[in-house]
Every structure is written in structure tokens, then in C-alpha cells.
Write a protein that holds these residues in place. Structure first.
Motif, PDB file in Angstrom:
ATOM      1  N   LEU A   1       0.820  -1.212   0.000  1.00 47.13           N
ATOM      2  CA  LEU A   1       0.000   0.000   0.000  1.00 47.13           C
ATOM      3  C   LEU A   1       0.854   1.262   0.000  1.00 47.13           C
ATOM      4  CD1 LEU A   1      -2.753  -1.044   2.586  1.00 47.13           C
ATOM      5  CD2 LEU A   1      -3.133  -0.599   0.151  1.00 47.13           C
ATOM      6  N   THR A   2       1.906   1.282   0.793  1.00 49.32           N
ATOM      7  CA  THR A   2       2.749   2.480   0.849  1.00 49.32           C
ATOM      8  C   THR A   2       3.469   2.721  -0.471  1.00 49.32           C
ATOM      9  OG1 THR A   2       4.540   1.159   1.841  1.00 49.32           O
ATOM     10  CG2 THR A   2       3.128   2.396   3.348  1.00 49.32           C
ATOM     11  N   HIS A   3       3.557   1.687  -1.304  1.00 48.53           N
ATOM     12  CA  HIS A   3       4.163   1.842  -2.623  1.00 48.53           C
ATOM     13  C   HIS A   3       3.101   1.959  -3.725  1.00 48.53           C
ATOM     14  CE1 HIS A   3       7.830   0.588  -0.529  1.00 48.53           C
ATOM     15  NE2 HIS A   3       8.487   1.099  -1.550  1.00 48.53           N
ATOM     16  N   GLY A   4       1.864   2.248  -3.330  1.00 53.64           N
ATOM     17  CA  GLY A   4       0.835   2.569  -4.309  1.00 53.64           C
ATOM     18  C   GLY A   4       0.113   1.406  -4.942  1.00 53.64           C
ATOM     19  N   LYS A   5       0.150   0.226  -4.289  1.00 53.12           N
ATOM     20  CA  LYS A   5      -0.526  -0.946  -4.835  1.00 53.12           C
ATOM     21  C   LYS A   5      -1.874  -1.163  -4.146  1.00 53.12           C
ATOM     22  CE  LYS A   5       3.478  -2.032  -6.820  1.00 53.12           C
ATOM     23  NZ  LYS A   5       4.234  -0.938  -7.434  1.00 53.12           N
ATOM     24  N   HIS A   6      -2.914  -1.466  -4.934  1.00 54.75           N
ATOM     25  CA  HIS A   6      -4.174  -1.937  -4.375  1.00 54.75           C
ATOM     26  C   HIS A   6      -3.935  -3.325  -3.776  1.00 54.75           C
ATOM     27  CE1 HIS A   6      -6.329   1.251  -6.517  1.00 54.75           C
ATOM     28  NE2 HIS A   6      -5.707   0.884  -7.634  1.00 54.75           N
ATOM     29  N   VAL A   7      -4.715  -3.699  -2.772  1.00 55.37           N
ATOM     30  CA  VAL A   7      -4.492  -4.987  -2.110  1.00 55.37           C
ATOM     31  C   VAL A   7      -5.805  -5.702  -1.835  1.00 55.37           C
ATOM     32  CG1 VAL A   7      -3.665  -6.137  -0.006  1.00 55.37           C
ATOM     33  CG2 VAL A   7      -2.319  -4.278  -1.023  1.00 55.37           C
ATOM     34  N   LEU A   8      -5.835  -6.981  -2.196  1.00 53.36           N
ATOM     35  CA  LEU A   8      -6.888  -7.905  -1.775  1.00 53.36           C
ATOM     36  C   LEU A   8      -6.195  -8.910  -0.868  1.00 53.36           C
ATOM     37  CD1 LEU A   8      -9.829  -8.972  -2.018  1.00 53.36           C
ATOM     38  CD2 LEU A   8      -9.030 -10.385  -3.934  1.00 53.36           C
ATOM     39  N   CYS A   9      -6.582  -8.943   0.402  1.00 50.18           N
ATOM     40  CA  CYS A   9      -5.867  -9.754   1.398  1.00 50.18           C
ATOM     41  C   CYS A   9      -6.765 -10.855   1.941  1.00 50.18           C
ATOM     42  CB  CYS A   9      -5.375  -8.866   2.539  1.00 50.18           C
ATOM     43  SG  CYS A   9      -4.316  -9.715   3.724  1.00 50.18           S
ATOM     44  N   GLU A  10      -6.248 -12.072   1.920  1.00 48.19           N
ATOM     45  CA  GLU A  10      -7.036 -13.210   2.388  1.00 48.19           C
ATOM     46  C   GLU A  10      -7.455 -13.062   3.847  1.00 48.19           C
ATOM     47  OE1 GLU A  10      -8.737 -15.862   1.817  1.00 48.19           O
ATOM     48  OE2 GLU A  10      -8.528 -15.591  -0.336  1.00 48.19           O
ATOM     49  N   LYS A  11      -8.536 -13.745   4.170  1.00 45.34           N
ATOM     50  CA  LYS A  11      -8.970 -13.812   5.555  1.00 45.34           C
ATOM     51  C   LYS A  11      -8.003 -14.710   6.333  1.00 45.34           C
ATOM     52  CE  LYS A  11     -10.153 -18.143   5.503  1.00 45.34           C
ATOM     53  NZ  LYS A  11      -9.525 -19.111   6.422  1.00 45.34           N
ATOM     54  N   THR A  12      -7.843 -14.578   7.620  1.00 46.59           N
ATOM     55  CA  THR A  12      -8.288 -13.426   8.370  1.00 46.59           C
ATOM     56  C   THR A  12      -7.359 -12.265   8.035  1.00 46.59           C
ATOM     57  OG1 THR A  12      -9.278 -14.717  10.128  1.00 46.59           O
ATOM     58  CG2 THR A  12      -8.611 -12.491  10.678  1.00 46.59           C
ATOM     59  N   VAL A  13      -7.934 -11.117   7.781  1.00 50.80           N
ATOM     60  CA  VAL A  13      -7.234 -10.031   7.107  1.00 50.80           C
ATOM     61  C   VAL A  13      -5.988  -9.559   7.865  1.00 50.80           C
ATOM     62  CG1 VAL A  13      -8.774  -8.285   8.129  1.00 50.80           C
ATOM     63  CG2 VAL A  13      -7.569  -7.806   5.971  1.00 50.80           C
ATOM     64  N   THR A  14      -6.057  -9.481   9.185  1.00 47.55           N
ATOM     65  CA  THR A  14      -4.901  -9.098  10.003  1.00 47.55           C
ATOM     66  C   THR A  14      -4.949  -9.869  11.315  1.00 47.55           C
ATOM     67  OG1 THR A  14      -6.155  -7.202  10.862  1.00 47.55           O
ATOM     68  CG2 THR A  14      -4.622  -6.755   9.060  1.00 47.55           C
ATOM     69  N   SER A  15      -3.918  -9.699  12.133  1.00 47.29           N
ATOM     70  CA  SER A  15      -3.874 -10.394  13.419  1.00 47.29           C
ATOM     71  C   SER A  15      -4.799  -9.759  14.446  1.00 47.29           C
ATOM     72  CB  SER A  15      -2.439 -10.408  13.968  1.00 47.29           C
ATOM     73  OG  SER A  15      -1.584 -11.156  13.136  1.00 47.29           O
ATOM     74  N   ASN A  16      -5.081  -8.467  14.298  1.00 46.63           N
ATOM     75  CA  ASN A  16      -5.953  -7.764  15.245  1.00 46.63           C
ATOM     76  C   ASN A  16      -6.523  -6.511  14.589  1.00 46.63           C
ATOM     77  OD1 ASN A  16      -3.881  -5.613  15.649  1.00 46.63           O
ATOM     78  ND2 ASN A  16      -2.770  -7.253  16.684  1.00 46.63           N
ATOM     79  N   ARG A  17      -7.448  -5.869  15.283  1.00 45.78           N
ATOM     80  CA  ARG A  17      -8.140  -4.710  14.715  1.00 45.78           C
ATOM     81  C   ARG A  17      -7.202  -3.522  14.497  1.00 45.78           C
ATOM     82  NH1 ARG A  17     -13.763  -2.117  14.762  1.00 45.78           N
ATOM     83  NH2 ARG A  17     -13.293   0.106  14.694  1.00 45.78           N
ATOM     84  N   ARG A  18      -6.250  -3.322  15.400  1.00 46.97           N
ATOM     85  CA  ARG A  18      -5.353  -2.183  15.243  1.00 46.97           C
ATOM     86  C   ARG A  18      -4.583  -2.251  13.932  1.00 46.97           C
ATOM     87  NH1 ARG A  18      -2.515  -0.640  21.053  1.00 46.97           N
ATOM     88  NH2 ARG A  18      -4.283   0.521  21.912  1.00 46.97           N
ATOM     89  N   GLU A  19      -4.157  -3.455  13.566  1.00 48.72           N
ATOM     90  CA  GLU A  19      -3.454  -3.607  12.296  1.00 48.72           C
ATOM     91  C   GLU A  19      -4.363  -3.253  11.127  1.00 48.72           C
ATOM     92  OE1 GLU A  19      -0.173  -7.090  13.405  1.00 48.72           O
ATOM     93  OE2 GLU A  19      -1.849  -7.544  12.059  1.00 48.72           O
ATOM     94  N   LEU A  20      -5.594  -3.716  11.179  1.00 51.08           N
ATOM     95  CA  LEU A  20      -6.540  -3.426  10.102  1.00 51.08           C
ATOM     96  C   LEU A  20      -6.813  -1.935  10.009  1.00 51.08           C
ATOM     97  CD1 LEU A  20      -8.483  -4.195   7.881  1.00 51.08           C
ATOM     98  CD2 LEU A  20     -10.197  -4.749   9.621  1.00 51.08           C
TER      99      LEU A  20
END
Length: 333
Positions: free
Chosen positions: A84-103
Motif C-alpha cells: 500500500l505504501t508503494h501505491g498498490k491496491h491490495v486484496l488480502c485473504e482472511k483473516t485479514v490481520t492479526s488484530n483490529r489495530r493492524e486493520l
């Protein structure tokens, strides 16, 4: 044309690529694996333009517009943040992150950059889910919901033999809740919103990973029970019980075979979902639509945020703490 890359070489990536082939606006540009030989073989197998074992090279590539991530859960945040920081769109598999703060941090980066970031929750986009939501009004006041997804994992046999793979390794933010219970949680919050409170418990295996669990979610005037397991298989259908009728969801929760509404007068209504042969295609088409239209995935991400909030609280009660929780990776971006 959206030029995309993949991170991961497992069977889920195969499903994604099969679906992407059916989307004219997508072109497979690059395959990534930390094993360069595996990356080369995968790119050749699926027709990618090239391959790499460098995440930095992939992030900086000018010919890559978007990235599909299907690595272990604990790697999702840093890989997605880098892209994302390099300008790429992202589709991320579930579970999307380890916790809500990361998301929350990933969504913040995506918003700052004007990019599409979305959780690959395939069950939320299939026609069967639409049938369920569109017919809830026929049930009257809903009082009880029972969502079950228990599937004996082929990896559990290896676990019992002393071989611990990623799916049963909590170091990778994995276990029954993150791998399979998440489907129940996401369906619940997308249909009924954020619960007022949750109560959770789990069955733990020898290495401390959760093999099965139960979440009781309380709403005003309604209760919901979520039962999930990687060490047993359920045979009971899911149910949504209202005062006027009960909806029975038959088959796999992630791909229902039939939906039956039983009315109090004894009549029944049968709903048969279409498009069951390709459960990945609807989410890939939606990701593409959002990217081509310059839109955000905020409509979908609100449910991923609720999902992570419920799961964080459930893990707190169950005593499940991942290395990613302690490391607070979200602070690095």
C-alpha cells in the motif's frame, strides 16, 4: 487493465487465479514466493509475466498495480502495508490481520493513498449470502441465530503425528478461530451488525493452539451462537430463527447448497443459490470493479472491522495472544 501480482503459492491462490482468468480487466504480472525456484515454477504454471522472491522488488515494481496476498495471517499486515505504501491496491485473504489495530492502520494507509484495500472474504460475496440477507424479513422478529462451521482439517492428522503446519501454529496468528471461525463471525456482523457483548471459550491442543471454539453473541432481543472447529466435522445446518419462520441454511456455511424457510403454518419455501461452482469469482469481480471505478472498499471494510473487534474480544476472553499482538507491528507504519 489492472496488472496484478500474487503473494503465496498455495491452493487458495490457485482458486484466485482461476477466478481472475474470467475477469477481462486483470492481467497476471508477477508471482512472489520466498523460495525463488517455487516462484519460477508457479509463474510458469499460471502464465505470469515474471517471478520474484523479493517483496521490496515487488512493491517497487512500476508494472504492478495490485497485489493479492495469501500468506500466513501473521504476515498479512507488513506485506499489505509495504504494498500500500508503494501505491498498490491490495486484496488480502482472511483473516485479514492479526488484530483490529493492524486493520485500522492498513485502512488508514489505503485512504491516504486513494487505494482499494479489501479482505478476501469470499463467502460474503456469493449469491447465497445475498439470498439469506434478502429473505430475512420473512422470518419476523429474529430471536436466535446458530452459525456452525466445523471441518476436520487434513492437517490435523499431521499434527497428531507430530508435524505442526502453519494452520496449527499460533506463531502465525492461526488456529480454529482465525482459520475457520472467522467465517461465522463475518456472516454474523454483516447480517446483524456489532453485538452488544460476546462470551467465548475454546478447546486448546497440546501446543496451545485453539482447535475449536464457541462464541455467544448477545443483541437486544436476540442471541447468536457461533460454533467452529478444525478437529471435528459438524452435520447440523445453520439456522436463523424468527417468530414467524425459521431459515435453515444447508450445506457448507461458505457455500450453502440450499436455503429453506419453514413457516409457522407448516409451509416451506426453498431457495437454491446459483453460481456455487466458483465461490472466489464474485469477490474478485468486486475488487476489480472498485479499482477500475476509483472507489474505496469502505462498504465492505466496515464489516471486517466489526469482525476483528469481535475476534479480539473473544481471544481476550480465551487467553489467545499472538506474537503480532505483543510486537504491535501497526506502529511501524
Amino acid at each position: 487493465m489492472i496488472r496484478y501480482a500474487t503473494i503465496g503459492t498455495n491452493f487458495v491462490v490457485n482458486w484466485f487465479l482461476e477466478a481472475a482468468k474470467k475477469c477481462e480487466g486483470l492481467h497476471y504480472c508477477a508471482a512472489y514466493s520466498r523460495n525463488v525456484e517455487k516462484a519460477r515454477e508457479y509463474a510458469a504454471q499460471w502464465g505470469a509475466d515474471r517471478y520474484t522472491d523479493s517483496l521490496t522488488e515487488l512493491a517497487e515494481a512500476e508494472d504492478v498495480d495490485a497485489v493479492y496476498i495469501a500468506s500466513p495471517n501473521s504476515l498479512h499486515f507488513e506485506q499489505a502495508a509495504l504494498m500500500l505504501t508503494h501505491g498498490k491496491h491490495v486484496l488480502c485473504e482472511k483473516t485479514v490481520t492479526s488484530n483490529r489495530r493492524e486493520l485500522e492502520r492498513l485502512l488508514g494507509i489505503a485512504d491516504e493513498k486513494g487505494l482499494v484495500f479489501m479482505e478476501a472474504m469470499r463467502s460474503a460475496f456469493i449469491p447465497a449470502f445475498g439470498l439469506i440477507g434478502d429473505n430475512l424479513n420473512k422470518l419476523g422478529t429474529i430471536r436466535r441465530v446458530s452459525l456452525q462451521y466445523a471441518k476436520y482439517s487434513s492437517r490435523y492428522d499431521k499434527f497428531r503425528a507430530g508435524v505442526v503446519e502453519n494452520a496449527f501454529d499460533p506463531r502465525f496468528s492461526n488456529g480454529a478461530l482465525m482459520d475457520i471461525g472467522v467465517y461465522c463471525v463475518h456472516m454474523l456482523v454483516k447480517l446483524f451488525g456489532r453485538p452488544e457483548r460476546v462470551t467465548a471459550d475454546a478447546v486448546f491442543l497440546e501446543n496451545g493452539v485453539d482447535g475449536a471454539g464457541t462464541i455467544l453473541a448477545s443483541y437486544k432481543g436476540m442471541q447468536a451462537e457461533l460454533l467452529y472447529s478444525k478437529i471435528t466435522t459438524n452435520r447440523c445446518p445453520c439456522q436463523i430463527q424468527g417468530e414467524e419462520a425459521t431459515m435453515v441454511i444447508e450445506g457448507d456455511l461458505t457455500n450453502p447448497s440450499r436455503i429453506v424457510i419453514w413457516y409457522r403454518n407448516g409451509e416451506e419455501e426453498i431457495l437454491t443459490p446459483e453460481g456455487r461452482e466458483d465461490t472466489m469469482l464474485p469477490e474478485v469481480r468486486e475488487w476489480l470493479r472498485l479499482m477500475e471505478g476509483g472507489e474505496t472498499a469502505a462498504t465492505h471494510n466496515q464489516f471486517s472491522l466489526m469482525e476483528m473487534e469481535v475476534m479480539d474480544e473473544a481471544r481476550r476472553q480465551m487467553g489467545i495472544v499472538y506474537p503480532a499482538d505483543r510486537e504491535e507491528l501497526w506502529k511501524r507504519y
